[in-house]
Design a protein around this motif. Sequence first.
Motif, PDB file in Angstrom:
ATOM      1  N   LYS A   1      13.964   0.675  -2.748  1.00  0.00           N
ATOM      2  CA  LYS A   1      12.970   0.668  -3.812  1.00  0.00           C
ATOM      3  C   LYS A   1      12.874  -0.680  -4.524  1.00  0.00           C
ATOM      4  O   LYS A   1      11.795  -1.083  -4.966  1.00  0.00           O
ATOM      5  N   GLU A   2      13.999  -1.376  -4.637  1.00  0.00           N
ATOM      6  CA  GLU A   2      14.030  -2.580  -5.454  1.00  0.00           C
ATOM      7  C   GLU A   2      13.932  -3.886  -4.667  1.00  0.00           C
ATOM      8  O   GLU A   2      13.491  -4.905  -5.214  1.00  0.00           O
ATOM      9  N   ARG A   3      14.321  -3.876  -3.376  1.00  0.00           N
ATOM     10  CA  ARG A   3      14.432  -5.143  -2.667  1.00  0.00           C
ATOM     11  C   ARG A   3      13.629  -5.248  -1.376  1.00  0.00           C
ATOM     12  O   ARG A   3      13.383  -6.358  -0.901  1.00  0.00           O
ATOM     13  N   PHE A   4      13.211  -4.120  -0.790  1.00  0.00           N
ATOM     14  CA  PHE A   4      12.546  -4.195   0.507  1.00  0.00           C
ATOM     15  C   PHE A   4      11.239  -4.985   0.452  1.00  0.00           C
ATOM     16  O   PHE A   4      10.883  -5.700   1.384  1.00  0.00           O
ATOM     17  N   LYS A   5      10.476  -4.849  -0.634  1.00  0.00           N
ATOM     18  CA  LYS A   5       9.222  -5.578  -0.765  1.00  0.00           C
ATOM     19  C   LYS A   5       9.477  -7.087  -0.783  1.00  0.00           C
ATOM     20  O   LYS A   5       8.756  -7.864  -0.136  1.00  0.00           O
ATOM     21  N   SER A   6      10.508  -7.495  -1.493  1.00  0.00           N
ATOM     22  CA  SER A   6      10.862  -8.913  -1.552  1.00  0.00           C
ATOM     23  C   SER A   6      11.336  -9.410  -0.197  1.00  0.00           C
ATOM     24  O   SER A   6      11.020 -10.532   0.224  1.00  0.00           O
ATOM     25  N   PHE A   7      12.095  -8.568   0.490  1.00  0.00           N
ATOM     26  CA  PHE A   7      12.592  -8.949   1.811  1.00  0.00           C
ATOM     27  C   PHE A   7      11.419  -9.123   2.779  1.00  0.00           C
ATOM     28  O   PHE A   7      11.390 -10.068   3.575  1.00  0.00           O
TER      29      PHE A   7
ATOM     30  N   HIS B   1       6.868 -14.173  16.006  1.00  0.00           N
ATOM     31  CA  HIS B   1       5.752 -13.830  15.125  1.00  0.00           C
ATOM     32  C   HIS B   1       5.527 -12.314  15.112  1.00  0.00           C
ATOM     33  O   HIS B   1       5.451 -11.699  14.042  1.00  0.00           O
ATOM     34  N   SER B   2       5.433 -11.717  16.297  1.00  0.00           N
ATOM     35  CA  SER B   2       5.183 -10.270  16.383  1.00  0.00           C
ATOM     36  C   SER B   2       6.314  -9.485  15.750  1.00  0.00           C
ATOM     37  O   SER B   2       6.089  -8.485  15.056  1.00  0.00           O
ATOM     38  N   TYR B   3       7.528  -9.960  15.966  1.00  0.00           N
ATOM     39  CA  TYR B   3       8.684  -9.241  15.448  1.00  0.00           C
ATOM     40  C   TYR B   3       8.739  -9.310  13.920  1.00  0.00           C
ATOM     41  O   TYR B   3       8.956  -8.294  13.245  1.00  0.00           O
ATOM     42  N   LEU B   4       8.543 -10.509  13.366  1.00  0.00           N
ATOM     43  CA  LEU B   4       8.611 -10.671  11.919  1.00  0.00           C
ATOM     44  C   LEU B   4       7.520  -9.875  11.213  1.00  0.00           C
ATOM     45  O   LEU B   4       7.769  -9.211  10.200  1.00  0.00           O
ATOM     46  N   VAL B   5       6.300  -9.933  11.740  1.00  0.00           N
ATOM     47  CA  VAL B   5       5.195  -9.198  11.128  1.00  0.00           C
ATOM     48  C   VAL B   5       5.445  -7.694  11.208  1.00  0.00           C
ATOM     49  O   VAL B   5       5.235  -6.960  10.234  1.00  0.00           O
ATOM     50  N   GLY B   6       5.934  -7.237  12.360  1.00  0.00           N
ATOM     51  CA  GLY B   6       6.223  -5.811  12.516  1.00  0.00           C
ATOM     52  C   GLY B   6       7.304  -5.328  11.574  1.00  0.00           C
ATOM     53  O   GLY B   6       7.188  -4.254  10.969  1.00  0.00           O
ATOM     54  N   ARG B   7       8.340  -6.128  11.404  1.00  0.00           N
ATOM     55  CA  ARG B   7       9.419  -5.757  10.490  1.00  0.00           C
ATOM     56  C   ARG B   7       8.937  -5.781   9.041  1.00  0.00           C
ATOM     57  O   ARG B   7       9.298  -4.920   8.242  1.00  0.00           O
TER      58      ARG B   7
ATOM     59  N   GLU C   1       5.917  -5.264   7.931  1.00  0.00           N
ATOM     60  CA  GLU C   1       5.063  -4.097   7.696  1.00  0.00           C
ATOM     61  C   GLU C   1       5.893  -2.837   7.489  1.00  0.00           C
ATOM     62  O   GLU C   1       5.596  -2.022   6.607  1.00  0.00           O
ATOM     63  N   LYS C   2       6.935  -2.693   8.278  1.00  0.00           N
ATOM     64  CA  LYS C   2       7.773  -1.499   8.142  1.00  0.00           C
ATOM     65  C   LYS C   2       8.515  -1.502   6.805  1.00  0.00           C
ATOM     66  O   LYS C   2       8.633  -0.458   6.146  1.00  0.00           O
ATOM     67  N   LEU C   3       9.018  -2.652   6.418  1.00  0.00           N
ATOM     68  CA  LEU C   3       9.711  -2.747   5.129  1.00  0.00           C
ATOM     69  C   LEU C   3       8.773  -2.419   3.980  1.00  0.00           C
ATOM     70  O   LEU C   3       9.145  -1.731   3.026  1.00  0.00           O
TER      71      LEU C   3
END
Length: 277
Positions: A63-69, A260-266, A268-270
């Motif tokens: 809740k507190e850190r995933f958006k920042s990550f 690129h694909s991996y970072l964007v996919g991760r 989005e999931k976060l």
Amino acid sequence: MKKIILLFFAVGVLGCSRQGALDDFLVLGGTNMAQIDQYFDLSDQQHKALEKDTEDDLDHLRKERFKSFAKTLRDIDRSAQSPSNTKVLSTGYARLKQHYEESSAYFRNAGTKLVASLSEKQILNFKGKVQGEINSMKSSMNGTSNVLDDDLLNTYEQALEYWFGDLTTEQKQSLVQFSHEHPYPWKEKIKNKEAILNKFMNVEGDSQKRREFSAEFIVNYDRMRTPEYATAMDSYEKNFQNYLDGFWNSLSSDQKKRMHSYLVGRAEKLEQMAKKP
């Protein structure tokens, strides 16, 4: 070493479901499941309780850190699009390291509860297990080939492939060259373990101090480093960051596309997980 490896796998670690929460906590805390079990011989009930407490702590982190990550991952991806930026990986490493340090603090509650559940027998088991680990590391360094270095290289390869896909022969050889030019500080690591063991033996006769020691070991392992080991690891990490800058220049267009694909996919999931109530 553990922190370096974690920073490569961090995208997957923090972007996973709760199923892996227990191992995530232990990695973020500076140790791992196998070591905790080895040192303290946890019961099935303790495993279950630790997993539940870890899930609660991970939920706060979500809740507190995933958006920042997620933002950091997107920033790394954007920086990779600039042809003139040659420090994409070293800068990304530094930012992920900050997340590592901030995230580990979220799991103090689970670690504290685990220590409260340990029996005196489990805590006293620590001494023999650490001594055995020290002996094993020394034995691995005595042959013509350092088994520890071989294992480390294999782990680094896997971590890099996690981001970029299959490595070329030249890229694998560059890892070997790095390990020869900048050896991992195994001797300092062993001395650090010996210092930790000595600290434990100094409080062995005091039940309360043994329990306090165990809490610090599980929850805040990095702070137990000797100054010599901390200095050696800081130097090693800086050299590794410099290596990453050179490694970046060796990447093919396909490897960069995979990142690129991996970072964007991760990311989005976060972001999706951060929005959940």
